[in-house]
Write a protein that holds these residues in place. Structure first.
Motif, PDB file in Angstrom:
ATOM      1  N   ASP A 206      11.562   1.630   3.284  1.00  0.00           N
ATOM      2  CA  ASP A 206      11.406   0.525   2.341  1.00  0.00           C
ATOM      3  C   ASP A 206      10.861   0.975   0.981  1.00  0.00           C
ATOM      4  O   ASP A 206      10.511   0.148   0.147  1.00  0.00           O
ATOM      5  CB  ASP A 206      10.568  -0.600   2.941  1.00  0.00           C
ATOM      6  CG  ASP A 206       9.261  -0.145   3.563  1.00  0.00           C
ATOM      7  OD1 ASP A 206       9.064   1.075   3.738  1.00  0.00           O
ATOM      8  OD2 ASP A 206       8.428  -1.002   3.875  1.00  0.00           O
ATOM      9  N   MET A 207      10.834   2.271   0.721  1.00  0.00           N
ATOM     10  CA  MET A 207      10.491   2.819  -0.592  1.00  0.00           C
ATOM     11  C   MET A 207      11.788   2.917  -1.387  1.00  0.00           C
ATOM     12  O   MET A 207      12.651   3.725  -1.067  1.00  0.00           O
ATOM     13  CB  MET A 207       9.855   4.205  -0.420  1.00  0.00           C
ATOM     14  CG  MET A 207       9.532   4.908  -1.714  1.00  0.00           C
ATOM     15  SD  MET A 207       8.784   6.534  -1.464  1.00  0.00           S
ATOM     16  CE  MET A 207      10.137   7.444  -0.701  1.00  0.00           C
ATOM     17  N   THR A 208      11.942   2.064  -2.392  1.00  0.00           N
ATOM     18  CA  THR A 208      13.243   1.958  -3.054  1.00  0.00           C
ATOM     19  C   THR A 208      13.247   2.188  -4.557  1.00  0.00           C
ATOM     20  O   THR A 208      14.319   2.235  -5.152  1.00  0.00           O
ATOM     21  CB  THR A 208      13.831   0.559  -2.802  1.00  0.00           C
ATOM     22  OG1 THR A 208      12.910  -0.426  -3.310  1.00  0.00           O
ATOM     23  CG2 THR A 208      14.081   0.318  -1.316  1.00  0.00           C
ATOM     24  N   CYS A 209      12.059   2.310  -5.185  1.00  0.00           N
ATOM     25  CA  CYS A 209      12.063   2.404  -6.651  1.00  0.00           C
ATOM     26  C   CYS A 209      10.854   3.201  -7.137  1.00  0.00           C
ATOM     27  O   CYS A 209       9.994   3.604  -6.358  1.00  0.00           O
ATOM     28  CB  CYS A 209      12.055   1.001  -7.265  1.00  0.00           C
ATOM     29  SG  CYS A 209      10.533   0.070  -6.942  1.00  0.00           S
ATOM     30  N   GLY A 210      10.794   3.386  -8.432  1.00  0.00           N
ATOM     31  CA  GLY A 210       9.682   4.114  -9.032  1.00  0.00           C
ATOM     32  C   GLY A 210       8.338   3.451  -8.810  1.00  0.00           C
ATOM     33  O   GLY A 210       7.318   4.130  -8.654  1.00  0.00           O
TER      34      GLY A 210
END
Length: 66
Positions: free
Chosen positions: A9-13
């Motif tokens: 669930d880590m998807t962006c900066g």
């Protein structure tokens, strides 16, 4: 020693910044390396994997040790 986590669930900066900050608070001095496309977080120089995993969970993510 390195500890590696899969964090789907880590998807962006913003996610990277949040997770990096959480790990740095839990393990000051540890080196955090993030590969966003593969959703992997590697932590070097931290002794307690459970403590790191808990910090990532408390930041709102679902890590799994690799």
């Amino acid at each position: 020693m390195s500890i590696e986590f899969q964090v789907p669930d880590m998807t962006c900066g913003h996610c990277v910044k949040t997770i990096t900050g959480a790990v740095n608070q839990a393990a000051p001095g540890a080196t955090v390396t993030v590969d966003l496309p593969s959703h992997r977080v590697t932590v070097a120089g931290a002794g307690e994997a459970d403590k790191i995993e808990a910090a990532i969970r408390e930041a709102g993510y679902q890590p799994a040790r690799v």
